[in-house]
Scaffold this active site. Structure first.
Site, mmCIF file in Angstrom:
data_model
loop_
_atom_site.group_PDB
_atom_site.id
_atom_site.type_symbol
_atom_site.label_atom_id
_atom_site.label_comp_id
_atom_site.label_asym_id
_atom_site.label_seq_id
_atom_site.Cartn_x
_atom_site.Cartn_y
_atom_site.Cartn_z
ATOM 1 N N HIS A 188 31.713 -24.556 -47.227
ATOM 2 C CA HIS A 188 31.069 -24.498 -45.913
ATOM 3 C C HIS A 188 31.340 -25.790 -45.131
ATOM 4 O O HIS A 188 31.755 -25.763 -43.971
ATOM 5 C CB HIS A 188 29.560 -24.280 -46.129
ATOM 6 C CG HIS A 188 28.744 -24.249 -44.879
ATOM 7 N ND1 HIS A 188 28.092 -23.115 -44.446
ATOM 8 C CD2 HIS A 188 28.457 -25.213 -43.965
ATOM 9 C CE1 HIS A 188 27.445 -23.387 -43.318
ATOM 10 N NE2 HIS A 188 27.650 -24.663 -43.010
ATOM 11 N N GLU A 189 31.130 -26.922 -45.796
ATOM 12 C CA GLU A 189 31.310 -28.214 -45.108
ATOM 13 C C GLU A 189 32.773 -28.453 -44.739
ATOM 14 O O GLU A 189 33.064 -29.035 -43.691
ATOM 15 C CB GLU A 189 30.767 -29.364 -45.962
ATOM 16 C CG GLU A 189 29.267 -29.292 -46.255
ATOM 17 C CD GLU A 189 28.411 -29.086 -45.020
ATOM 18 O OE1 GLU A 189 28.793 -29.557 -43.935
ATOM 19 O OE2 GLU A 189 27.361 -28.411 -45.136
ATOM 20 N N HIS A 215 33.672 -27.067 -41.516
ATOM 21 C CA HIS A 215 33.251 -27.913 -40.388
ATOM 22 C C HIS A 215 34.282 -28.996 -40.063
ATOM 23 O O HIS A 215 34.137 -29.692 -39.057
ATOM 24 C CB HIS A 215 31.898 -28.568 -40.673
ATOM 25 C CG HIS A 215 30.720 -27.663 -40.461
ATOM 26 N ND1 HIS A 215 30.556 -26.921 -39.320
ATOM 27 C CD2 HIS A 215 29.640 -27.389 -41.239
ATOM 28 C CE1 HIS A 215 29.423 -26.230 -39.403
ATOM 29 N NE2 HIS A 215 28.860 -26.492 -40.569
HETATM 30 NI NI NI Z 1 27.159 -25.685 -41.286
#
Ligand code: NI
Length: 289
Positions: free
Chosen positions: A212-213, A216
Protein backbone atom coordinates in the site's frame (compact mmCIF):
# COMPACT_ATOMS: atom_id res chain seq x y z
CA UNK A 1 33.80 12.50 11.30
CA UNK A 2 32.71 9.00 10.47
CA UNK A 3 30.52 8.38 7.44
CA UNK A 4 28.95 5.00 6.71
CA UNK A 5 29.08 4.12 3.02
CA UNK A 6 28.06 0.67 1.80
CA UNK A 7 30.05 -1.73 4.02
CA UNK A 8 32.76 0.78 4.89
CA UNK A 9 33.31 3.52 7.42
CA UNK A 10 34.93 6.57 5.83
CA UNK A 11 36.80 9.12 7.96
CA UNK A 12 36.66 12.83 7.19
CA UNK A 13 38.49 15.65 8.95
CA UNK A 14 36.19 18.44 10.07
CA UNK A 15 36.53 21.67 8.09
CA UNK A 16 35.81 24.95 9.84
CA UNK A 17 32.60 26.75 8.77
CA UNK A 18 31.77 24.07 6.24
CA UNK A 19 28.18 24.12 4.97
CA UNK A 20 26.04 21.05 4.40
CA UNK A 21 26.33 21.67 0.63
CA UNK A 22 30.14 21.81 0.82
CA UNK A 23 30.26 18.69 2.94
CA UNK A 24 28.00 16.86 0.47
CA UNK A 25 30.27 17.92 -2.40
CA UNK A 26 33.29 16.62 -0.49
CA UNK A 27 31.63 13.24 0.11
CA UNK A 28 30.49 12.98 -3.52
CA UNK A 29 34.02 13.73 -4.75
CA UNK A 30 35.43 11.10 -2.41
CA UNK A 31 33.34 8.33 -3.97
CA UNK A 32 33.56 9.88 -7.47
CA UNK A 33 29.82 10.40 -7.76
CA UNK A 34 27.82 13.42 -8.92
CA UNK A 35 26.68 15.44 -5.93
CA UNK A 36 23.20 15.70 -7.51
CA UNK A 37 22.84 11.95 -7.16
CA UNK A 38 23.92 11.31 -3.60
CA UNK A 39 21.72 11.17 -0.51
CA UNK A 40 22.75 11.73 3.10
CA UNK A 41 21.00 10.34 6.15
CA UNK A 42 21.77 12.12 9.41
CA UNK A 43 20.49 10.15 12.37
CA UNK A 44 18.52 10.75 14.47
CA UNK A 45 17.99 14.16 12.88
CA UNK A 46 17.55 16.05 10.62
CA UNK A 47 17.04 12.80 8.68
CA UNK A 48 17.30 12.58 4.91
CA UNK A 49 19.13 15.24 2.92
CA UNK A 50 19.12 15.42 -0.87
CA UNK A 51 20.20 17.72 -3.68
CA UNK A 52 20.01 20.72 -3.59
CA UNK A 53 21.82 20.64 -0.26
CA UNK A 54 21.36 23.38 2.33
CA UNK A 55 23.82 26.24 2.84
CA UNK A 56 23.40 25.91 6.61
CA UNK A 57 26.51 25.27 8.65
CA UNK A 58 27.18 21.57 9.12
CA UNK A 59 28.03 22.23 12.77
CA UNK A 60 24.42 23.34 13.36
CA UNK A 61 23.01 19.91 12.55
CA UNK A 62 25.80 17.49 13.49
CA UNK A 63 26.68 16.59 17.06
CA UNK A 64 29.06 13.97 18.45
CA UNK A 65 26.17 11.51 18.45
CA UNK A 66 24.98 12.04 14.88
CA UNK A 67 25.38 9.02 12.63
CA UNK A 68 25.99 9.92 9.00
CA UNK A 69 25.15 7.56 6.18
CA UNK A 70 26.03 8.23 2.54
CA UNK A 71 24.07 6.69 -0.33
CA UNK A 72 25.32 7.03 -3.91
CA UNK A 73 26.76 5.21 -6.91
CA UNK A 74 30.24 6.08 -8.25
CA UNK A 75 30.13 7.40 -11.82
CA UNK A 76 32.42 4.57 -12.96
CA UNK A 77 29.76 2.03 -11.99
CA UNK A 78 27.06 4.00 -13.77
CA UNK A 79 29.28 4.20 -16.88
CA UNK A 80 30.13 0.50 -16.78
CA UNK A 81 26.44 -0.28 -16.87
CA UNK A 82 25.89 2.09 -19.80
CA UNK A 83 28.85 0.58 -21.70
CA UNK A 84 27.65 -2.95 -21.16
CA UNK A 85 24.23 -1.92 -22.38
CA UNK A 86 25.69 -0.37 -25.54
CA UNK A 87 27.83 -3.44 -26.20
CA UNK A 88 24.95 -5.83 -25.68
CA UNK A 89 22.82 -3.84 -28.11
CA UNK A 90 25.56 -3.86 -30.78
CA UNK A 91 26.07 -7.58 -30.61
CA UNK A 92 24.22 -10.09 -32.69
CA UNK A 93 21.59 -12.20 -30.98
CA UNK A 94 23.91 -15.25 -31.20
CA UNK A 95 26.14 -13.90 -28.43
CA UNK A 96 23.81 -15.10 -25.74
CA UNK A 97 26.48 -15.39 -23.08
CA UNK A 98 27.32 -11.70 -23.32
CA UNK A 99 23.66 -10.75 -23.27
CA UNK A 100 22.91 -12.79 -20.19
CA UNK A 101 26.00 -11.43 -18.43
CA UNK A 102 24.64 -7.98 -19.13
CA UNK A 103 21.22 -8.93 -17.80
CA UNK A 104 22.73 -10.23 -14.55
CA UNK A 105 24.85 -7.10 -14.14
CA UNK A 106 21.89 -4.89 -14.87
CA UNK A 107 19.78 -6.77 -12.34
CA UNK A 108 22.42 -6.25 -9.64
CA UNK A 109 22.64 -2.55 -10.52
CA UNK A 110 18.89 -2.08 -10.59
CA UNK A 111 18.42 -3.88 -7.30
CA UNK A 112 20.99 -1.52 -5.78
CA UNK A 113 19.12 1.46 -7.18
CA UNK A 114 15.48 0.45 -6.69
CA UNK A 115 15.63 -0.46 -3.04
CA UNK A 116 15.35 0.86 0.50
CA UNK A 117 18.63 2.74 0.80
CA UNK A 118 18.63 2.92 4.57
CA UNK A 119 16.90 0.66 7.08
CA UNK A 120 16.59 1.84 10.67
CA UNK A 121 14.47 0.65 13.61
CA UNK A 122 13.44 3.05 16.38
CA UNK A 123 16.38 2.93 18.79
CA UNK A 124 14.36 3.84 21.89
CA UNK A 125 11.84 0.99 21.69
CA UNK A 126 12.70 -2.43 23.18
CA UNK A 127 14.74 -4.82 21.06
CA UNK A 128 15.47 -2.61 18.03
CA UNK A 129 17.56 -5.36 16.42
CA UNK A 130 14.45 -7.49 16.09
CA UNK A 131 12.71 -4.64 14.28
CA UNK A 132 15.74 -4.29 12.04
CA UNK A 133 15.46 -8.00 11.14
CA UNK A 134 11.79 -7.49 10.30
CA UNK A 135 12.54 -4.48 8.06
CA UNK A 136 15.45 -6.27 6.37
CA UNK A 137 13.30 -9.28 5.69
CA UNK A 138 10.73 -7.04 3.99
CA UNK A 139 13.45 -5.34 1.94
CA UNK A 140 14.89 -8.72 0.88
CA UNK A 141 11.51 -10.30 0.15
CA UNK A 142 11.81 -11.63 -3.44
CA UNK A 143 8.38 -10.29 -4.37
CA UNK A 144 9.04 -6.83 -2.93
CA UNK A 145 12.41 -6.72 -4.69
CA UNK A 146 10.92 -7.75 -8.03
CA UNK A 147 8.08 -5.25 -7.73
CA UNK A 148 10.39 -2.38 -6.75
CA UNK A 149 12.61 -3.11 -9.73
CA UNK A 150 9.68 -3.32 -12.10
CA UNK A 151 8.16 -0.03 -10.97
CA UNK A 152 11.54 1.67 -10.36
CA UNK A 153 10.70 2.41 -6.72
CA UNK A 154 13.46 3.94 -4.65
CA UNK A 155 12.89 4.58 -0.95
CA UNK A 156 15.33 6.67 1.10
CA UNK A 157 14.51 5.27 4.52
CA UNK A 158 12.46 2.29 5.68
CA UNK A 159 11.65 2.48 9.37
CA UNK A 160 9.07 1.52 11.97
CA UNK A 161 6.50 3.77 13.57
CA UNK A 162 5.90 4.16 17.25
CA UNK A 163 2.49 2.51 17.81
CA UNK A 164 1.55 4.83 20.68
CA UNK A 165 1.88 7.91 18.48
CA UNK A 166 -0.38 6.56 15.78
CA UNK A 167 -3.30 5.22 17.77
CA UNK A 168 -6.30 7.31 18.69
CA UNK A 169 -9.66 6.57 20.27
CA UNK A 170 -12.89 7.89 18.82
CA UNK A 171 -16.51 7.15 19.57
CA UNK A 172 -16.38 4.61 16.74
CA UNK A 173 -13.51 2.67 18.29
CA UNK A 174 -9.76 2.69 18.07
CA UNK A 175 -8.01 4.01 14.99
CA UNK A 176 -4.58 2.72 14.10
CA UNK A 177 -2.40 3.98 11.31
CA UNK A 178 -0.47 1.07 9.82
CA UNK A 179 1.93 2.87 7.55
CA UNK A 180 3.04 6.24 6.24
CA UNK A 181 4.79 7.38 3.08
CA UNK A 182 6.43 10.78 3.21
CA UNK A 183 7.26 12.70 0.01
CA UNK A 184 6.68 9.79 -2.39
CA UNK A 185 9.27 7.45 -1.02
CA UNK A 186 11.59 9.66 0.97
CA UNK A 187 10.54 7.77 4.10
CA UNK A 188 8.22 4.80 4.61
CA UNK A 189 7.17 4.00 8.18
CA UNK A 190 5.46 0.73 9.07
CA UNK A 191 3.68 -0.34 12.25
CA UNK A 192 5.64 -3.48 13.09
CA UNK A 193 4.77 -3.88 16.74
CA UNK A 194 1.56 -4.76 18.51
CA UNK A 195 0.12 -2.01 20.69
CA UNK A 196 1.82 -3.15 23.87
CA UNK A 197 5.27 -3.21 22.20
CA UNK A 198 5.64 -6.78 23.42
CA UNK A 199 5.05 -8.49 20.15
CA UNK A 200 5.26 -8.15 16.44
CA UNK A 201 2.52 -8.03 13.87
CA UNK A 202 2.19 -10.71 11.23
CA UNK A 203 4.77 -10.59 8.46
CA UNK A 204 2.33 -10.99 5.60
CA UNK A 205 0.00 -8.35 7.02
CA UNK A 206 2.79 -5.82 7.41
CA UNK A 207 4.03 -6.68 3.93
CA UNK A 208 0.58 -5.89 2.58
CA UNK A 209 0.78 -2.47 4.21
CA UNK A 210 4.16 -2.03 2.54
CA UNK A 211 2.52 -2.72 -0.85
CA UNK A 212 0.00 0.00 0.00
CA UNK A 213 2.72 2.47 1.00
CA UNK A 214 4.80 1.71 -2.11
CA UNK A 215 1.80 2.62 -4.23
CA UNK A 216 1.94 6.06 -2.55
CA UNK A 217 5.35 6.49 -4.21
CA UNK A 218 3.28 7.24 -7.31
CA UNK A 219 -0.18 8.27 -6.16
CA UNK A 220 -0.94 10.51 -3.16
CA UNK A 221 -4.69 10.05 -2.91
CA UNK A 222 -6.68 6.86 -2.48
CA UNK A 223 -8.21 7.11 -5.93
CA UNK A 224 -8.79 4.49 -8.62
CA UNK A 225 -5.23 4.86 -9.94
CA UNK A 226 -3.90 4.24 -6.47
CA UNK A 227 -5.94 1.09 -5.83
CA UNK A 228 -5.15 -0.34 -9.29
CA UNK A 229 -1.43 0.00 -8.65
CA UNK A 230 -1.75 -1.33 -5.08
CA UNK A 231 -3.52 -4.46 -6.36
CA UNK A 232 -0.86 -4.89 -9.04
CA UNK A 233 1.94 -4.73 -6.47
CA UNK A 234 0.12 -7.14 -4.14
CA UNK A 235 -0.33 -9.63 -7.00
CA UNK A 236 3.36 -9.37 -7.96
CA UNK A 237 4.42 -9.98 -4.38
CA UNK A 238 2.09 -12.96 -3.93
CA UNK A 239 3.13 -14.44 -7.28
CA UNK A 240 6.73 -14.42 -6.09
CA UNK A 241 5.72 -16.35 -2.97
CA UNK A 242 4.47 -19.09 -5.26
CA UNK A 243 7.65 -18.97 -7.36
CA UNK A 244 9.70 -19.40 -4.21
CA UNK A 245 7.79 -22.41 -2.99
CA UNK A 246 4.69 -20.71 -1.55
CA UNK A 247 5.61 -21.85 1.93
CA UNK A 248 3.50 -20.89 4.89
CA UNK A 249 5.92 -21.28 7.74
CA UNK A 250 3.80 -21.24 10.86
CA UNK A 251 6.84 -21.45 13.12
CA UNK A 252 8.65 -18.53 11.57
CA UNK A 253 9.72 -15.49 13.54
CA UNK A 254 7.08 -12.97 12.53
CA UNK A 255 4.02 -15.22 12.26
CA UNK A 256 1.06 -13.80 14.17
CA UNK A 257 -2.31 -15.23 13.09
CA UNK A 258 -4.23 -13.23 15.71
CA UNK A 259 -2.99 -10.02 14.13
CA UNK A 260 -4.03 -11.18 10.68
CA UNK A 261 -7.53 -12.00 11.97
CA UNK A 262 -7.89 -8.61 13.70
CA UNK A 263 -7.06 -6.66 10.57
CA UNK A 264 -10.62 -6.49 9.31
CA UNK A 265 -11.65 -3.64 11.57
CA UNK A 266 -10.27 -0.72 13.55
CA UNK A 267 -7.43 -0.07 11.13
CA UNK A 268 -6.80 2.68 8.64
CA UNK A 269 -3.76 2.21 6.44
CA UNK A 270 -3.20 5.95 6.39
CA UNK A 271 -4.77 9.17 5.10
CA UNK A 272 -2.91 9.03 1.81
CA UNK A 273 0.68 9.86 0.96
CA UNK A 274 1.83 13.08 2.56
CA UNK A 275 4.43 15.75 1.95
CA UNK A 276 6.50 18.26 3.85
CA UNK A 277 7.50 18.58 7.47
CA UNK A 278 10.80 17.95 9.21
CA UNK A 279 11.36 14.26 9.52
CA UNK A 280 12.77 12.99 12.79
CA UNK A 281 12.89 9.26 13.30
CA UNK A 282 9.79 8.15 15.23
CA UNK A 283 8.39 11.67 15.47
CA UNK A 284 6.65 12.25 12.18
CA UNK A 285 3.14 13.60 12.15
CA UNK A 286 0.90 12.91 9.26
CA UNK A 287 -1.06 15.89 7.96
CA UNK A 288 -4.77 15.37 7.87
CA UNK A 289 -6.29 15.69 4.41
NI1 NI B 1 -2.76 5.18 1.92
Amino acid sequence: MKVIYRDQILEFDPVEDETIAQFAARLAAHISADVERITLLLMPKPGLLKWPFSERALAQVVTDKTRIKLVGTPNAEVKKLDDMGARARQQRPSTKVQASKYRDWRKVQEEAQYTFHVIEPLPYLPNPEKSRRFLQRLANDPGIKASMRKHKFSVGLLTEMNPIEHTSSTHEGTSRTLGLNRNKGEVIELRLRTDAYDGYRDYRVVRKTLCHELSHNVWGDHDRNFWDLTKEIEREVERNDTLHGGRRLTNEEFYNPADAAALDHDHAHDHGGWTGGDFVLGRSKQQEP
